[in-house]
Design an enzyme around this catalytic site. Structure first.
Site, PDB file in Angstrom:
ATOM      1  N   LYS A 173       0.869  -1.178   0.000  1.00  0.00           N
ATOM      2  CA  LYS A 173       0.000   0.000   0.000  1.00  0.00           C
ATOM      3  C   LYS A 173       0.899   1.218   0.000  1.00  0.00           C
ATOM      4  O   LYS A 173       1.443   1.615   1.021  1.00  0.00           O
ATOM      5  CB  LYS A 173      -0.910  -0.003   1.240  1.00  0.00           C
ATOM      6  CG  LYS A 173      -2.244   0.753   1.054  1.00  0.00           C
ATOM      7  CD  LYS A 173      -2.113   2.232   0.772  1.00  0.00           C
ATOM      8  CE  LYS A 173      -1.819   3.013   2.031  1.00  0.00           C
ATOM      9  NZ  LYS A 173      -1.809   4.502   1.774  1.00  0.00           N
TER      10      LYS A 173
ATOM     11  N   GLU B 256       9.234   0.785  11.244  1.00  0.00           N
ATOM     12  CA  GLU B 256      10.305   1.763  11.049  1.00  0.00           C
ATOM     13  C   GLU B 256       9.657   3.142  11.156  1.00  0.00           C
ATOM     14  O   GLU B 256       8.949   3.572  10.242  1.00  0.00           O
ATOM     15  CB  GLU B 256      10.959   1.576   9.677  1.00  0.00           C
ATOM     16  CG  GLU B 256      11.594   0.207   9.469  1.00  0.00           C
ATOM     17  CD  GLU B 256      12.842  -0.015  10.301  1.00  0.00           C
ATOM     18  OE1 GLU B 256      13.433   0.998  10.742  1.00  0.00           O
ATOM     19  OE2 GLU B 256      13.217  -1.175  10.503  1.00  0.00           O
TER      20      GLU B 256
ATOM     21  N   CYS C 292      13.392  10.869   8.065  1.00  0.00           N
ATOM     22  CA  CYS C 292      13.147  10.529   9.465  1.00  0.00           C
ATOM     23  C   CYS C 292      14.417  10.468  10.300  1.00  0.00           C
ATOM     24  O   CYS C 292      14.387  10.722  11.505  1.00  0.00           O
ATOM     25  CB  CYS C 292      12.384   9.208   9.568  1.00  0.00           C
ATOM     26  SG  CYS C 292      13.198   7.826   8.747  1.00  0.00           S
TER      27      CYS C 292
ATOM     28  N   GLU D 162       8.940  15.610  15.972  1.00  0.00           N
ATOM     29  CA  GLU D 162       9.431  15.510  14.606  1.00  0.00           C
ATOM     30  C   GLU D 162       8.667  16.482  13.705  1.00  0.00           C
ATOM     31  O   GLU D 162       7.444  16.425  13.614  1.00  0.00           O
ATOM     32  CB  GLU D 162       9.262  14.083  14.085  1.00  0.00           C
ATOM     33  CG  GLU D 162       9.894  13.852  12.730  1.00  0.00           C
ATOM     34  CD  GLU D 162       9.816  12.402  12.306  1.00  0.00           C
ATOM     35  OE1 GLU D 162      10.785  11.923  11.684  1.00  0.00           O
ATOM     36  OE2 GLU D 162       8.800  11.746  12.595  1.00  0.00           O
TER      37      GLU D 162
END
Length: 497
Positions: free
Chosen positions: A192, A267, A301, A400
């Site tokens: 996906k 992750e 990231c 973040e």
């Protein structure tokens, strides 16, 4: 929908986008959503539509998982020798390299990445695929056990259908990192892709079909996180699941997999630190960190977004950083002069600007203003680099941001630097910058994360495990032999003598 593209596309790219609405790939067939729904994917640099894409739902995901199971059961894919599977996967890697210019342009249009960066991603996909093909040839799958009174051994077998949900920042790269070990081990996959960047996944699945990989081995179900991603994560027919994205969604994926007792690899995000000591080559260090924070508009990231700088060089480091980042050329990703392209969407642009506002409201010092950037003739999603400073309890230092923003704070000594690095719920990647290699080793090993780098940031050689701890991920990493082993289940066989 590609009549108004802001660049002259390659003929193959124009032909691909001209098939709009673009179908997913299930069981080797191009398939539209069962309900007929579509969504629009846009060029982040201009805001213009690229194509409509099938918006698949739970019924479509179910069909894809069933197709993956059928391929696992009936095509012989899991029973091929590693060499036989490798032949087909090498052909796929060859086809990717042959179509590199097409994939680079598609990825750059869809993700807003500078073409040179996309070229690296496309090549890395092929290199990673070959890395795991070759590894599968050399890993011993059957291991005898020394057990008194018994003949015993363990054998590694592929799991079956594996699910993958990928984010929008590195569509091709992450497909390479994650699908390669799963396929080399003999599993089938259901992917996906992110709704912001579905094009390369669809194109790659068609290439796999073209080179002869059996129908149903690789399935792609484009759509939104809810319902398509949620349906995939909660599907009882999966044998393994992998999710790359935010910790918030990662928790939902883990909970869904937990209900089905499906092993899951997560992750997730990061809030990495760069620790800069007073013996560094100042211009070189600033250059390295400036390139890291502006690469793909800071939408990485594992980026160093907290810069911890020794107090004795802090003022000089700030001045050099402000000067360097203030000269960054923000522009359309296909403009050769551009050094910093757009963020992926208006939603992401608002997120970055929101964090800059909240950081200032909580008392952060503004070293470099940042904020929205207008690019002549382009109604895209542009943000200038920004530098904030202050204590690490500020929201811009804790959370973040996923944009070209760094947060600076000084430290007095090695002990304080380590404490500040580990003052976070994340644990993905950090770096230490110093001429003293013994100190570099001490600090690198003391940082709580999956990865520590010395005098560099964002380093990903094949063979070095890449993973996160704490809020940055669970369930194993990528890029090493451990990842391939994850995609085999262990079976023990025993015969009493």
């Amino acid at each position: 929908m590609n009549a108004s593209l802001p660049i002259e596309p390659l003929p193959e790219v124009a032909a691909f986008l001209g098939q709009s609405p673009l179908a997913g790939v299930i069981g080797g067939q191009d398939v539209m959503a069962s309900g007929g729904a579509v969504f629009c994917t846009r060029d982040p640099g201009s805001g213009q539509p690229l194509a409509e894409v099938a918006a698949m739902g739970a019924d479509d995901v179910d069909r894809a998982v069933q197709a993956a199971q059928k391929a696992f059961d009936t095509t012989g894919w899991p029973r091929l020798s590693p060499n036989e599977r490798g032949v087909l996967l090498h052909r796929w890697a060859d086809a990717v390299e042959k179509r590199k210019a097409i994939l680079v342009q598609l990825e750059s249009l869809d993700a807003g990445k500078i073409p040179a960066q996309c070229e690296w991603d496309v090549q890395n996909f092929a290199d990673t695929l070959r890395y795991y093909i070759n590894m599968a040839l050399h890993v011993e799958r059957r291991s005898p056990l020394a057990v008194a009174g018994h003949e015993a051994w363990t054998v590694r077998q592929p799991w079956g259908p594996c699910g993958f949900v990928f984010p929008w920042n590195f569509p091709m790269l992450l497909m390479g990192w994650n699908l390669s070990p799963a396929l080399a081990a003999g599993n089938t996959v259901v992917v996906k892709p992110a709704e912001d960047t579905p094009l390369s996944a669809i194109y790659l699945a068609r290439l796999a079909r073209e080179v002869g990989i059996p129908d149903g081995v690789i399935n792609v179900v484009p759509g939104f996180g809810d319902p398509a991603g949620a349906a995939l994560a909660s599907h009882r027919g999966l044998r393994r699941m992998s999710f790359t994205g935010s910790p918030e969604v990662g928790r939902l994926v883990a909970a869904a997999c937990g209900r089905n007792l499906v092993p899951v690899k997560l992750e997730l995000g990061g809030k990495g630190a760069a620790v800069v000591f007073d013996d560094v080559d100042l211009p070189r260090t600033v250059e390295g960190l400036a390139q890291a924070i502006t690469f793909h508009a800071g939408q990485v990231c594992c980026d160093a977004t907290r810069w911890l700088v020794h107090r004795s060089i802090y003022k000089d480091f700030v001045a050099t950083s402000v000067s360097r980042l203030g000269q960054v050329r923000v522009g359309y990703q296909f403009d050769p002069a551009t050094q910093l392209g757009p963020v992926v969407s208006q939603k992401q642009r608002e997120r970055v600007l929101g964090y800059l506002r909240r950081g200032r409201e909580e008392g952060a010092e503004v070293l470099l203003e940042g904020g929205p950037q207008e690019v002549a003739g382009r109604a895209g999603f542009y943000v200038k680099p920004a530098l904030l400073a202050g204590t690490l309890d500020n929201v811009a230092a804790r959370e973040e941001i996923f944009g070209p923003v760094a947060y600076l704070t000084p430290f007095a000594d090695e002990e304080e630097a380590i404490r500040l690095v580990n003052q976070t719920d994340y644990g993905l990647a950090n770096s230490v910058w110093t001429a003293d290699l013994k100190r570099a080793q001490r600090v690198a090993e003391a940082m709580v994360a999956g990865n520590s780098w010395i005098n560099a940031h964002n380093v990903f050689p094949h063979g070095v495990p890449y993973a996160g701890v704490n809020k940055s991920g669970v369930g194993g990493g990528v890029l090493a032999v451990e990842t391939l082993l994850d995609y085999w289940r262990n079976l023990s066989v025993v015969r009493p003598l």
